[in-house]
Design a protein around this motif. Structure first.
Motif, PDB file in Angstrom:
ATOM      1  N   ASP A  18      44.598  38.830  47.442  1.00  0.00           N
ATOM      2  CA  ASP A  18      45.139  38.000  46.360  1.00  0.00           C
ATOM      3  C   ASP A  18      45.010  38.744  45.040  1.00  0.00           C
ATOM      4  N   VAL A  19      46.135  39.250  44.563  1.00  0.00           N
ATOM      5  CA  VAL A  19      46.126  40.149  43.403  1.00  0.00           C
ATOM      6  C   VAL A  19      47.007  39.576  42.297  1.00  0.00           C
ATOM      7  N   GLY A  20      46.470  39.564  41.078  1.00  0.00           N
ATOM      8  CA  GLY A  20      47.233  39.072  39.941  1.00  0.00           C
ATOM      9  C   GLY A  20      46.918  39.857  38.689  1.00  0.00           C
ATOM     10  N   VAL A  21      47.453  39.404  37.562  1.00  0.00           N
ATOM     11  CA  VAL A  21      47.192  40.055  36.279  1.00  0.00           C
ATOM     12  C   VAL A  21      47.063  39.000  35.195  1.00  0.00           C
ATOM     13  N   MET A  22      46.468  39.422  34.095  1.00  0.00           N
ATOM     14  CA  MET A  22      46.421  38.588  32.890  1.00  0.00           C
ATOM     15  C   MET A  22      47.729  38.750  32.123  1.00  0.00           C
ATOM     16  N   VAL A  23      48.255  37.654  31.640  1.00  0.00           N
ATOM     17  CA  VAL A  23      49.403  37.687  30.729  1.00  0.00           C
ATOM     18  C   VAL A  23      48.849  37.522  29.323  1.00  0.00           C
ATOM     19  N   GLU A  24      48.810  38.624  28.579  1.00  0.00           N
ATOM     20  CA  GLU A  24      48.219  38.627  27.240  1.00  0.00           C
ATOM     21  C   GLU A  24      49.151  39.182  26.173  1.00  0.00           C
ATOM     22  N   VAL A  25      50.264  39.774  26.590  1.00  0.00           N
ATOM     23  CA  VAL A  25      51.223  40.323  25.630  1.00  0.00           C
ATOM     24  C   VAL A  25      52.596  39.712  25.919  1.00  0.00           C
ATOM     25  N   PRO A  26      53.412  39.534  24.881  1.00  0.00           N
ATOM     26  CA  PRO A  26      54.717  38.895  25.087  1.00  0.00           C
ATOM     27  C   PRO A  26      55.579  39.586  26.134  1.00  0.00           C
ATOM     28  N   ALA A  27      55.507  40.913  26.244  1.00  0.00           N
ATOM     29  CA  ALA A  27      56.330  41.619  27.227  1.00  0.00           C
ATOM     30  C   ALA A  27      56.049  41.131  28.639  1.00  0.00           C
ATOM     31  N   ALA A  28      54.783  40.892  28.932  1.00  0.00           N
ATOM     32  CA  ALA A  28      54.420  40.401  30.262  1.00  0.00           C
ATOM     33  C   ALA A  28      54.955  38.991  30.485  1.00  0.00           C
TER      34      ALA A  28
ATOM     35  N   VAL B 247      38.226  34.046  40.711  1.00  0.00           N
ATOM     36  CA  VAL B 247      39.080  35.084  40.137  1.00  0.00           C
ATOM     37  C   VAL B 247      38.207  36.058  39.347  1.00  0.00           C
ATOM     38  N   ILE B 248      38.214  37.305  39.757  1.00  0.00           N
ATOM     39  CA  ILE B 248      37.410  38.330  39.101  1.00  0.00           C
ATOM     40  C   ILE B 248      38.335  39.272  38.338  1.00  0.00           C
TER      41      ILE B 248
ATOM     42  N   SER C 278      37.290  35.593  50.212  1.00  0.00           N
ATOM     43  CA  SER C 278      38.509  36.291  49.785  1.00  0.00           C
ATOM     44  C   SER C 278      38.698  36.099  48.288  1.00  0.00           C
ATOM     45  N   PRO C 279      38.100  36.956  47.469  1.00  0.00           N
ATOM     46  CA  PRO C 279      38.244  36.804  46.010  1.00  0.00           C
ATOM     47  C   PRO C 279      39.658  37.099  45.555  1.00  0.00           C
ATOM     48  N   TRP C 280      40.008  36.493  44.439  1.00  0.00           N
ATOM     49  CA  TRP C 280      41.229  36.861  43.742  1.00  0.00           C
ATOM     50  C   TRP C 280      40.831  37.898  42.699  1.00  0.00           C
ATOM     51  N   VAL C 281      41.614  38.932  42.527  1.00  0.00           N
ATOM     52  CA  VAL C 281      41.295  39.973  41.564  1.00  0.00           C
ATOM     53  C   VAL C 281      42.480  40.146  40.621  1.00  0.00           C
TER      54      VAL C 281
ATOM     55  N   TYR D 190      29.074  40.817  42.057  1.00  0.00           N
ATOM     56  CA  TYR D 190      30.271  40.142  42.561  1.00  0.00           C
ATOM     57  C   TYR D 190      29.923  39.248  43.753  1.00  0.00           C
ATOM     58  N   GLU D 191      29.070  39.738  44.633  1.00  0.00           N
ATOM     59  CA  GLU D 191      28.705  38.961  45.812  1.00  0.00           C
ATOM     60  C   GLU D 191      28.000  37.663  45.421  1.00  0.00           C
ATOM     61  N   ALA D 192      27.150  37.719  44.386  1.00  0.00           N
ATOM     62  CA  ALA D 192      26.429  36.522  43.952  1.00  0.00           C
ATOM     63  C   ALA D 192      27.394  35.424  43.509  1.00  0.00           C
ATOM     64  N   VAL D 193      28.434  35.798  42.766  1.00  0.00           N
ATOM     65  CA  VAL D 193      29.414  34.811  42.304  1.00  0.00           C
ATOM     66  C   VAL D 193      30.232  34.285  43.473  1.00  0.00           C
ATOM     67  N   LEU D 194      30.619  35.169  44.385  1.00  0.00           N
ATOM     68  CA  LEU D 194      31.411  34.744  45.537  1.00  0.00           C
ATOM     69  C   LEU D 194      30.627  33.773  46.419  1.00  0.00           C
ATOM     70  N   ARG D 195      29.340  34.014  46.578  1.00  0.00           N
ATOM     71  CA  ARG D 195      28.523  33.117  47.403  1.00  0.00           C
ATOM     72  C   ARG D 195      28.298  31.774  46.715  1.00  0.00           C
ATOM     73  N   ALA D 196      28.390  31.725  45.395  1.00  0.00           N
ATOM     74  CA  ALA D 196      28.210  30.461  44.669  1.00  0.00           C
ATOM     75  C   ALA D 196      29.365  29.503  44.932  1.00  0.00           C
ATOM     76  N   PHE D 197      30.549  30.044  45.222  1.00  0.00           N
ATOM     77  CA  PHE D 197      31.733  29.222  45.533  1.00  0.00           C
ATOM     78  C   PHE D 197      32.387  29.769  46.802  1.00  0.00           C
ATOM     79  N   PRO D 198      31.719  29.640  47.941  1.00  0.00           N
ATOM     80  CA  PRO D 198      32.201  30.300  49.164  1.00  0.00           C
ATOM     81  C   PRO D 198      33.539  29.805  49.678  1.00  0.00           C
ATOM     82  N   GLU D 199      33.898  28.566  49.360  1.00  0.00           N
ATOM     83  CA  GLU D 199      35.142  28.007  49.903  1.00  0.00           C
ATOM     84  C   GLU D 199      36.156  27.744  48.796  1.00  0.00           C
ATOM     85  N   ALA D 200      35.930  28.306  47.620  1.00  0.00           N
ATOM     86  CA  ALA D 200      36.773  27.969  46.473  1.00  0.00           C
ATOM     87  C   ALA D 200      37.422  29.222  45.877  1.00  0.00           C
TER      88      ALA D 200
END
Length: 554
Positions: free
Chosen positions: A408-418, A323-324, A380-383, A310-320
Motif C-alpha cells: 500500500d503505497v501513497g504520497v503526500m499532496v503538499e504542492v498545487p502541482a500534485a 500510515v508511515i 501491512s503498513p501503508w507507506v 516502526y514495529e512498535a507502532v505497527l503492533r499498537a494497531f495490528p488490525e488497523a
C-alpha cells in the motif's frame, strides 16, 4: 447598572471550543538596562555563556517534565538552539568587541533571528523560539525572574502578544480556560500545543493586548471570535455550555461515521509509539512522522533502531490502518548527517522525497527497515512519501517501495502541482494524503510563520478547499482513498466540509478525535455535501465558515 460595553475582536480560531473567564495578560520580556562598559571581557563572556546555558538548561528541564509528546519535542529543539555553538560564538564575539553580556545576547539573537526569517520554511518557524531564548538568557544574566505566566489565583483567559513553547507547555487546562494571541498562525507552535492540550485558542487577533486585566471575556476557538466586556452571568452560561459539550464528547465512542452511517476513518498524527494514548479514541495512524527518529543525530539511525520503532507502532494497531511517512527533512529541516548545502530558499529546495536525488541510500534504508518491521509484526503498513510533485516521482517511489513487498503505497499532496494532477498520481499509487499545512503555504505563497499573513493560511480558504475537492474526486474516480492529515482535519465543523468534498479519512491529535467524531455523527452525508458546496461557493474563509455554521445550526 449600565450594560457592559462589548468589544468583539476577530482572529483565527485554531483550537475548537468555547470558554469564558477574566482576561490576564502575559508578562512582557525583561527590559534591557543601558549598556555598561566592560572592564574584563573574560568575566563578561563567562556571564553571557552562563546566561545561554541557563536558558538551555531550563528548556531541557521543561522538556523532560512535559506530559505532551508534541510539547516535549518542540522544547527539546528549542533547547538545542539555545546551546548552538554558533549562537554562543556570536555572543562571545560581541563581548570581545565591547558589549556587555545582556546586550551581546540581545544582538546575537536578533541577528540569528533575522537570518532564520530570511531563510524561510522550517528555519523561519524557529525564529520566534529565539525571542524566548533571548528573554530567558537575558533574565538569567540580569538576575531577573524568567518570563512566565500570570498567576491570578483563579481560572482565566490568557492573552499574549505571542506564546513561546516553554510557556505553552506549562498551561494547565484547568486554570487557563482559553488562549488568545495577537500574533501567530494556524500552524505555529502555539496552535499545535493548544490543540494537543485541548484548550480553546485564537491567534492573529489584533487588539487582544489592549483588553484590561480582569475583564470578563468569552473565546470561541472555532469561529475565532473574542468578546470582551461580557458580564459574569454570561460567562457562567458559556462555561456551563462548554462543560456540557465536553461531557457529551467524553461519552462518545466508536468509529467515525456520519449520521446516516457513511464511514470516515478517524486516525492519529504521531511522532512515536509514545504519542498513542491508552485506550486511543482513533482507528489507526494516519501520519507517523518518521523524521523524529533522525533528529539531533550526527549519523543516521541504524537498521535495528528504525525497524524497532516502526514495529512498535505497527503492533499498537495490528488490525488497523497505519500510515508511515518516509523522512520529511532536507534543507528546510536540516539533519547533520545528510550533509546538504545551505540554500537561499530552502522551502522550495531539496526537502522530503527530493533528498533521495542526492542520497538515495537514506530512503532505501528506511524502506528496508519498514519491510522488515512489517514482516516481524505480521501487518501491512501503508507507506507514503512527502513533497511529491510529479507523477514520475510518484511512480519511482512506488516502484522502490513495492520492490520490498510494501503493497500500500501513497504520497503526500503538499504542492498545487500534485493536487492538479491527483488523478495521474493515483495511476501509480494506492492512496493520497493531503497535508493542508504545506498545501496552504505553497498555494498562497505565504510563510507558515508570518503573522501578518495568517489569514491566507486559514484552512477555510475556498481555493485550498477546491484543491482538496480535486484530489477527492480523483480518488472517487479511481476507487482509492484520499485522506487529510493536516491541521484542518482537527476542526470539527471543517471536518463535515472535508467529508462532503469526498475525503475518506481524517488524521489529527488524539484530543481532537472526540469532537470531530461528534460533529460527523450529527450530520448526514448529504448535509456534509451541502456544507462543502457552501464553502466552495464562498468568497473568503470568513464567509465560508459563517455559511457552513449557519447551515449546521439549522
Amino acid at each position: 447598572m449600565p450594560e457592559p460595553v462589548l468589544d468583539a475582536l476577530r482572529g483565527l480560531g485554531i483550537s475548537p471550543g468555547r470558554a469564558a473567564g477574566r482576561v490576564h495578560k502575559m508578562a512582557g520580556p525583561p527590559l534591557l538596562p543601558a549598556p555598561v562598559a566592560v572592564a574584563d571581557t573574560g568575566v563578561e563572556t563567562a556571564r553571557a555563556v552562563r546566561g545561554l546555558e541557563s536558558a538551555a538548561g531550563e528548556l531541557t528541564a521543561r522538556a523532560e517534565g512535559a506530559a505532551e509528546p508534541a510539547a516535549r519535542e518542540i522544547l527539546e529543539a528549542q533547547a538545542m538552539i539555545a546551546a548552538d555553538p554558533l549562537l554562543r560564538e556570536s555572543v562571545e564575539q560581541r563581548v570581545a568587541a565591547g558589549s556587555d553580556a545582556a546586550h551581546a545576547i540581545d544582538a546575537a539573537c536578533a541577528e540569528h533571528r533575522e537570518a532564520l526569517l530570511a531563510a524561510g520554511g522550517y528555519f523561519a518557524e524557529r525564529a520566534s523560539d529565539l525571542d524566548d531564548i533571548k528573554n530567558r538568557a537575558v533574565a538569567a544574566v540580569l538576575g531577573l525572574p524568567m518570563p512566565g505566566l500570570p498567576a491570578p489565583g483563579h481560572p482565566f483567559v490568557l492573552a499574549a502578544d505571542d506564546l513561546a513553547p516553554a510557556d505553552t507547555v506549562n498551561l494547565d487546562p484547568g486554570v487557563v480556560v482559553a488562549l488568545v494571541t495577537e500574533k501567530g498562525g494556524p500552524t505555529s507552535h502555539t496552535a499545535i500545543l493548544a490543540r494537543a492540550l485541548g484548550i480553546p485558542a485564537v491567534v492573529a487577533c489584533p487588539g487582544v493586548m489592549s483588553i484590561a486585566d480582569g475583564t470578563w471575556s468569552s473565546v470561541d476557538g472555532g469561529t475565532g471570535e473574542v468578546r470582551a466586556g461580557i458580564d459574569e452571568q454570561t460567562a457562567a452560561e458559556v462555561e456551563r455550555s462548554a462543560r456540557a459539550a465536553r461531557d457529551r464528547l467524553a461519552t462518545a465512542t466508536g468509529p467515525g461515521r456520519t449520521a446516516d452511517g457513511h464511514p470516515v476513518k478517524l486516525l492519529l498524527n504521531i511522532g512515536s509509539v509514545a504519542d498513542i494514548p491508552a485506550g486511543s479514541p482513533a482507528e489507526g495512524v494516519g501520519l507517523f512522522r518518521s523524521e523524529f527518529l533522525f533528529l539531533d543525530r550526527r549519523t543516521a539511525p541504524t537498521h535495528q533502531e528504525q525497524t524497532g520503532a516502526y514495529e512498535a507502532v505497527l503492533r499498537a494497531f495490528p488490525e488497523a490502518t497505519v500510515v508511515i511517512r518516509t523522512l520529511d527533512a532536507g534543507t528546510d529541516k536540516p539533519l547533520p548527517f545528510l550533509g546538504l548545502p545551505e540554500e537561499l530558499n530552502p522551502a522550495l529546495g531539496v526537502r522530503g522525497l527530493r533528498v533521495s536525488r542526492r542520497s538515495p541510500e537514506v530512503l532505501d534504508a528506511q524502506l528496508d527497515a519498514l519491510a522488515e518491521a512489517a514482516r516481524a509484526s505480521g501487518t501491512s503498513p501503508w507507506v507514503m512519501a512527502p513533497m511529491v510533485t510529479t507523477p514520475g516521482e510518484a511512480a519511482d517511489f512506488a516502484r522502490r517501495a513495492r520492490a520490498r513487498g510494501l503493497a500500500d503505497v501513497g504520497v503526500m499532496v503538499e504542492v498545487p502541482a500534485a493536487a492538479l494532477h491527483a488523478h495521474r498520481l493515483l495511476d501509480e499509487l494506492d492512496f493520497l494524503s493531503i497535508g493542508t499545512n504545506d498545501l496552504s503555504q505553497y498555494t498562497f505563497a505565504s510563510d507558515r510563520q508570518h503573522g501578518e499573513l495568517a489569514d491566507l493560511l486559514d484552512p477555510w480558504q475556498p481555493a485550498l478547499l477546491q484543491l482538496i475537492a480535486q484530489c477527492a474526486e480523483a480518488g472517487r474516480a479511481a476507487g482509492k482513498p484520499v485522506g487529510v492529515c493536516g491541521e484542518a482535519a482537527a476542526d470539527p465543523l471543517l471536518a463535515t466540509v472535508l467529508v462532503g468534498l469526498g475525503v475518506t479519512s481524517l488524521s489529527m491529535s488524539a484530543r481532537s478525535v472526540p469532537a470531530v467524531r461528534d460533529a460527523l455523527a450529527r450530520h448526514t452525508l448529504d448535509q456534509c455535501r451541502e456544507h462543502a458546496r457552501l464553502a466552495l461557493a464562498a468568497a473568503d474563509p470568513g464567509a465560508a465558515r459563517a455559511a457552513v455554521r449557519e447551515a449546521a445550526a439549522a
